[in-house]
Design a protein around this motif. Structure first.
Motif, PDB file in Angstrom:
ATOM      1  N   TYR A   1       3.767 -10.684  -4.638  1.00  0.00           N
ATOM      2  CA  TYR A   1       4.497 -10.389  -3.419  1.00  0.00           C
ATOM      3  C   TYR A   1       4.946  -8.941  -3.452  1.00  0.00           C
ATOM      4  N   VAL A   2       4.580  -8.238  -2.402  1.00  0.00           N
ATOM      5  CA  VAL A   2       4.882  -6.809  -2.337  1.00  0.00           C
ATOM      6  C   VAL A   2       5.896  -6.591  -1.214  1.00  0.00           C
ATOM      7  N   PRO A   3       6.971  -5.864  -1.521  1.00  0.00           N
ATOM      8  CA  PRO A   3       7.960  -5.622  -0.463  1.00  0.00           C
ATOM      9  C   PRO A   3       7.399  -4.685   0.616  1.00  0.00           C
ATOM     10  N   ILE A   4       7.825  -4.935   1.830  1.00  0.00           N
ATOM     11  CA  ILE A   4       7.411  -4.054   2.933  1.00  0.00           C
ATOM     12  C   ILE A   4       8.524  -3.064   3.210  1.00  0.00           C
ATOM     13  N   MET A   5       8.136  -1.844   3.355  1.00  0.00           N
ATOM     14  CA  MET A   5       9.102  -0.781   3.617  1.00  0.00           C
ATOM     15  C   MET A   5       8.788  -0.261   5.000  1.00  0.00           C
TER      16      MET A   5
ATOM     17  N   VAL B   1      -0.164  -1.473   7.266  1.00  0.00           N
ATOM     18  CA  VAL B   1       0.585  -1.380   6.020  1.00  0.00           C
ATOM     19  C   VAL B   1      -0.256  -0.609   4.997  1.00  0.00           C
ATOM     20  N   VAL B   2       0.326   0.453   4.500  1.00  0.00           N
ATOM     21  CA  VAL B   2      -0.339   1.244   3.451  1.00  0.00           C
ATOM     22  C   VAL B   2       0.298   0.832   2.120  1.00  0.00           C
ATOM     23  N   VAL B   3      -0.517   0.197   1.279  1.00  0.00           N
ATOM     24  CA  VAL B   3       0.031  -0.230  -0.007  1.00  0.00           C
ATOM     25  C   VAL B   3      -0.048   0.942  -0.983  1.00  0.00           C
ATOM     26  N   VAL B   4       1.110   1.341  -1.497  1.00  0.00           N
ATOM     27  CA  VAL B   4       1.127   2.437  -2.467  1.00  0.00           C
ATOM     28  C   VAL B   4       1.648   1.910  -3.798  1.00  0.00           C
ATOM     29  N   GLU B   5       1.236   2.589  -4.843  1.00  0.00           N
ATOM     30  CA  GLU B   5       1.622   2.154  -6.177  1.00  0.00           C
ATOM     31  C   GLU B   5       2.245   3.311  -6.921  1.00  0.00           C
ATOM     32  N   ASP B   6       3.280   2.999  -7.664  1.00  0.00           N
ATOM     33  CA  ASP B   6       3.860   4.017  -8.526  1.00  0.00           C
ATOM     34  C   ASP B   6       4.342   3.308  -9.772  1.00  0.00           C
ATOM     35  N   ASP B   7       3.884   3.777 -10.928  1.00  0.00           N
ATOM     36  CA  ASP B   7       4.362   3.199 -12.161  1.00  0.00           C
ATOM     37  C   ASP B   7       4.117   1.693 -12.191  1.00  0.00           C
ATOM     38  N   GLY B   8       3.012   1.246 -11.643  1.00  0.00           N
ATOM     39  CA  GLY B   8       2.672  -0.172 -11.668  1.00  0.00           C
ATOM     40  C   GLY B   8       3.403  -1.010 -10.625  1.00  0.00           C
ATOM     41  N   ARG B   9       4.317  -0.383  -9.916  1.00  0.00           N
ATOM     42  CA  ARG B   9       5.025  -1.143  -8.881  1.00  0.00           C
ATOM     43  C   ARG B   9       4.455  -0.782  -7.514  1.00  0.00           C
ATOM     44  N   ARG B  10       4.366  -1.815  -6.685  1.00  0.00           N
ATOM     45  CA  ARG B  10       3.733  -1.580  -5.381  1.00  0.00           C
ATOM     46  C   ARG B  10       4.697  -1.803  -4.243  1.00  0.00           C
ATOM     47  N   VAL B  11       4.463  -1.078  -3.179  1.00  0.00           N
ATOM     48  CA  VAL B  11       5.256  -1.239  -1.965  1.00  0.00           C
ATOM     49  C   VAL B  11       4.297  -1.052  -0.795  1.00  0.00           C
ATOM     50  N   GLY B  12       4.505  -1.846   0.260  1.00  0.00           N
ATOM     51  CA  GLY B  12       3.718  -1.669   1.473  1.00  0.00           C
ATOM     52  C   GLY B  12       4.508  -0.843   2.472  1.00  0.00           C
ATOM     53  N   LEU B  13       3.922   0.275   2.870  1.00  0.00           N
ATOM     54  CA  LEU B  13       4.621   1.130   3.834  1.00  0.00           C
ATOM     55  C   LEU B  13       4.102   0.817   5.237  1.00  0.00           C
ATOM     56  N   LEU B  14       5.004   0.489   6.136  1.00  0.00           N
ATOM     57  CA  LEU B  14       4.576   0.191   7.502  1.00  0.00           C
ATOM     58  C   LEU B  14       4.542   1.471   8.326  1.00  0.00           C
ATOM     59  N   VAL B  15       3.359   1.763   8.844  1.00  0.00           N
ATOM     60  CA  VAL B  15       3.214   2.923   9.727  1.00  0.00           C
ATOM     61  C   VAL B  15       2.541   2.465  11.025  1.00  0.00           C
ATOM     62  N   ASP B  16       2.563   3.330  12.028  1.00  0.00           N
ATOM     63  CA  ASP B  16       1.963   2.956  13.314  1.00  0.00           C
ATOM     64  C   ASP B  16       0.451   2.973  13.227  1.00  0.00           C
ATOM     65  N   ASP B  17      -0.044   4.075  12.653  1.00  0.00           N
ATOM     66  CA  ASP B  17      -1.492   4.263  12.712  1.00  0.00           C
ATOM     67  C   ASP B  17      -1.921   5.234  11.602  1.00  0.00           C
ATOM     68  N   LEU B  18      -3.190   5.131  11.252  1.00  0.00           N
ATOM     69  CA  LEU B  18      -3.741   6.098  10.303  1.00  0.00           C
ATOM     70  C   LEU B  18      -4.478   7.170  11.090  1.00  0.00           C
ATOM     71  N   LEU B  19      -4.251   8.438  10.743  1.00  0.00           N
ATOM     72  CA  LEU B  19      -4.874   9.524  11.496  1.00  0.00           C
ATOM     73  C   LEU B  19      -6.045  10.150  10.758  1.00  0.00           C
ATOM     74  N   GLY B  20      -6.127   9.883   9.484  1.00  0.00           N
ATOM     75  CA  GLY B  20      -7.252  10.456   8.737  1.00  0.00           C
ATOM     76  C   GLY B  20      -6.801  11.188   7.485  1.00  0.00           C
ATOM     77  N   GLN B  21      -7.805  11.460   6.669  1.00  0.00           N
ATOM     78  CA  GLN B  21      -7.522  12.088   5.387  1.00  0.00           C
ATOM     79  C   GLN B  21      -7.525  13.606   5.552  1.00  0.00           C
ATOM     80  N   GLN B  22      -6.622  14.280   4.879  1.00  0.00           N
ATOM     81  CA  GLN B  22      -6.661  15.731   4.950  1.00  0.00           C
ATOM     82  C   GLN B  22      -5.956  16.370   3.765  1.00  0.00           C
ATOM     83  N   GLN B  23      -6.336  17.602   3.493  1.00  0.00           N
ATOM     84  CA  GLN B  23      -5.656  18.344   2.441  1.00  0.00           C
ATOM     85  C   GLN B  23      -4.399  18.949   3.020  1.00  0.00           C
TER      86      GLN B  23
END
Lengths: 667, 120
Positions: free
Chosen positions: A575-579, A599-621
């Protein structure tokens, strides 16, 4: 003398001196490992000599006095009046350390000499002036190695064409001591006047230089004459005794040579105070690439302004071409500029031979150190911060990983343990591996300790990966005896935290009895990140790509509400918390319905969180701009960047957000 | 071109490139060293010196020399050697400090028969 402000050169002096000390240390270590290359002694001598010269020039008299004694000692080694013994190398290595400390103190304006440096200097003096005469401590600081030198100097015909006029050389010698021209003569084969080419030189000299002159000072005068003359230098009183040292410049090459591999080396940690906002040495090829790129940019710019001045629709195609070229050049320019900050990791690796040697002695172990990929480049900032974690891992590997020679023999392994450092590029990361062929992680000891510390419960099933993970827990150390090297309980957790601060990861793989491999993966640079642009309401946020596990649209049934108002969802057996980022960052007009957003699932130090965003716009530097520098620190945000349309997007600080999310989950 | 023989004193003027000015005695040839007496000036000086070799007694004027180098002094040393071979004599009408100093540093004062001055 007019009042030239010498302090402006201090920083350069410190940097060069520290580089000199590095070179000295490396050469000493090479001598220590049995090399008989006489050039090494010259390298050490030259380093000491230029530090002495610089220190005297800039008024660091304590440093100058110390190096003077060390130089006198080295002079004896160089003129083969003293043998290179282990004891001597040890003493000189300690002198290198001492000088580093002295330089650090001078750069921060503290008193330079201390009890330790004075004791070491006295020790050096004792050695130089002969063990019998220990009382002459002070006088020996100005002791003369010889009363003068006999110099035979014959020009080769092309000498003058190189711009080296003996007149100037002799004047320089006159600066050192009293110069006596015993004989000046035309060399055999000098042409007749009618055939004489004024630019060719056919003169020879026998010179005597009287006074307390170091051999290195004379060498320095003739340094640039490599292959342009025949040169013999003998101590004056020993000139007839046959044990004279003859040297041609070929044997004592110019100072630049030993420094060449050191170019681009950053200042050591000891100079932290001065390296903040310090200088960087850049290879001329990189600068040339930049200038080339600049030229391209100027051409494109003039082409575009030409089109703009009398624009017709028929020129649209040209305009497009120009813009495409502009884009290409700008990108290349950006890459070139970034490359300026890139330095080879070799300068970090260079400190390890010394460390390993000291640890070998201290622990009675035998270690063979292998370095691979020293030329792998990474960002200067990353490099400065990766040193300490690496030192820690190397210490650990020798202290905990490698066994005592007897144990190794019993286990059927060679008595000398192997420690390998390897660096290479992988994707956008630099990977540094520290592997040893020691005993590997002691699973039982780790589990027992973890139980004792209450990190795990008795009887809990653990995979190898889980066990390896335990050593990164705060306060965890299994060293049976705490040595002063490692095992003070500030260990792997600090390493992991440091690496994570750089946006990297550290992991370990271990095979019992075969050894362990620690792998550190770091972003090449902190200045640019690969990110996923997301929309929240009317705002844009960048999520670092390296932390993203997956992005998905949730079905309503997978989301559970938990006590305290939090939400979790089922993701890969956990179970991953939603932020809700719109809530965390207070964004108006954002999607609030979980099913409508992503929901963008991100991981840090083995712990995961789902980040709720409206939309994905694309990858960029994203070029990271510090928020702290321009505004102030904001929780959950690690920086900002400017998007192509000129608007500002904030970069999500994943570890900060995950910590926030985990707190909610726990609540 | 070895062996330029010393010609009779009265033949000293038959060469166009010979030194311009006569001193009192007709057989003397005077060569004036330029102010910037360094490598770049040596080709011209060499011609003058070669011409002067024909005269038996050479007078060098170094009073104007402000800058000099090893190439120039070497030229004079080679000239001196050649002069010895053909039995000529060398004297100085004047020497500047710069010339004396340079010859002193290079240990060429005696070879060049510079007027004795305390070496620099």
């Amino acid at each position: 003398m007019s009042a030239v402000d010498l302090t402006q050169f201090h920083k350069t002096f410190f940097e060069e001196s520290l580089e000199g000390l590095d070179a000295m240390e490396a050469a000493l270590l090479a001598l220590d490992s049995g090399s008989t290359d006489t050039e090494l002694v010259h390298t050490i001598f030259r380093a000491a000599h230029s530090i002495k010269g610089g220190a005297a020039t800039f008024g660091f008299t304590d440093v100058a006095a110390f190096t003077h004694v060390a130089e006198s000692l080295l002079e004896e080694v160089r003129s083969e009046r003293r043998a290179v013994e282990a004891e001597l190398i040890e003493l000189l290595l300690r002198s290198v350390d001492c000088l580093r400390a002295m330089l650090a103190r001078s750069s921060s304006g503290q008193p330079v000499a201390d009890a330790e440096s004075e004791a070491l200097r006295a020790e050096l003096v004792r050695l130089v002036s002969g063990e019998a005469d220990a009382t002459a401590v002070v006088a020996a600081a100005t002791v003369a190695a010889v009363s003068g030198w006999e110099i035979g100097f014959s020009a080769l015909p092309h000498l003058l064409q190189t711009g080296n006029d003996p007149l100037r050389l002799f004047r320089e010698l006159q600066q050192l001591g009293r110069l006596e021209v015993v004989r000046a003569f035309l060399l055999d084969g000098a042409p007749q006047l009618a055939d004489l080419d004024p630019s060719s030189c056919h003169l020879g000299w026998e010179l005597r230089l009287h006074g307390d002159v170091a051999r290195g000072d004379i060498d320095a005068v003739f340094d640039w004459l490599d292959g342009d003359c025949e040169l013999t230098i003998k101590p004056l009183q020993a000139a007839s005794s046959g044990n004279a040292v003859a040297a041609t410049p070929q044997q004592a090459p110019a100072v630049v040579q030993p420094e060449a591999p050191a170019a681009g080396r950053p200042v050591r940690e000891t100079a932290v105070a001065s390296s903040e906002g310090g200088t960087i040495r850049v290879g001329i090829d990189k600068v040339d690439a930049l200038i080339n790129m600049m030229g391209e940019l100027v051409i494109t710019q003039s082409m575009l302004s030409d089109i703009g001045e009398n624009f017709q629709l028929s020129k649209l195609e040209h305009l497009r071409d120009g813009l495409a070229q502009l884009e290409r050049t700008t990108r290349e320019l950006q890459e070139s500029v970034m490359r300026i900050r890139m330095l080879p990791i070799g300068s970090v690796f260079n400190r390890f031979p010394r460390l390993v040697r000291d640890l070998e002695r201290k622990l009675g172990k035998q270690v063979r150190l292998e370095l691979h990929g020293e030329h792998t480049e990474l960002d200067k900032t990353v490099m400065e911060k990766i040193g300490d974690p690496l030192v820690h891992l190397v210490r650990n590997a020798i202290d905990h990983g490698l066994e005592m020679p007897a144990q190794r023999k019993a286990a059927g392994k060679p008595e000398t343990g192997m420690l390998k450092l390897n660096a290479y590029h992988e994707g956008g990361n630099i990977v540094v591996q520290i592997s040893d062929d020691g005993a590997g992680l002691n699973r039982d000891a780790i589990v027992a300790k973890a139980q004792q510390r209450g990190l795990i419960q008795a009887g809990q099933e653990l995979s190898d990966a889980d066990v390896a993970e335990l050593i990164f827990q705060p306060g965890f150390s299994t060293a049976a005896q705490a040595t002063d090297l490692s095992g003070r309980g500030v260990g792997m957790d600090v390493v992991r935290r440091n690496v994570r601060d750089l946006g990297g990861t550290v992991s370990v793989r271990s095979i019992s009895g075969k050894g362990s491999t620690f792998t550190i993966a770091l972003p090449l640079t902190l200045a640019i990140i690969d990110g996923l642009a997301t929309a929240i309401g009317s705002e844009r946020y960048i999520v670092p790509l390296i932390s993203i596990v997956e992005s998905l649209r949730l079905r309503p049934e997978t989301v559970r509400k938990i006590a305290g108002g939090g939400e979790v969802f089922h993701f890969r057996d956990e179970y991953v918390p939603i932020m809700r980022l719109h809530r965390a960052f207070a964004c108006a007009d954002a999607v609030t319905d979980i099913e409508q957003g992503i929901v963008v699932v991100v991981e840090d130090d083995g712990r995961r969180v789902g980040l709720l965003v409206d939309d994905l716009l694309g990858q960029q530097q994203a070029v990271v701009k510090s928020l702290e520098a321009h505004y102030q620190r904001v929780q959950g945000i690690s920086g900002a960047t400017i998007l192509s349309d000129g608007s500002v997007a904030l970069i999500v600080d994943v570890s900060g957000v995950v910590r926030l999310g985990q707190r909610r989950k726990a609540a | 071109m070895a062996g330029k023989r010393k010609t009779a004193p009265d033949g000293a003027h038959d060469h166009a490139a010979a030194a311009e000015v006569d001193t009192g005695r007709s057989e003397d040839a005077l060569v004036v060293l330029p102010a910037d007496c360094r490598m770049a000036a040596q080709a011209a000086l060499k011609e003058e010196l070669l011409g002067a070799l024909k005269a038996g007694a050479i007078v060098l004027d170094g009073a104007r020399v402000e800058r000099t180098d090893t190439a120039a002094l070497q030229m004079l040393v080679v000239f001196r050697r050649e002069l010895d071979k053909c039995g000529g004599t060398l004297s100085w009408r004047g020497t500047s400090d710069a010339l004396n100093e340079a010859a002193g540093v290079l240990g060429l004062v005696q070879i060049l028969e510079l007027p004795a001055i305390e070496p620099a």
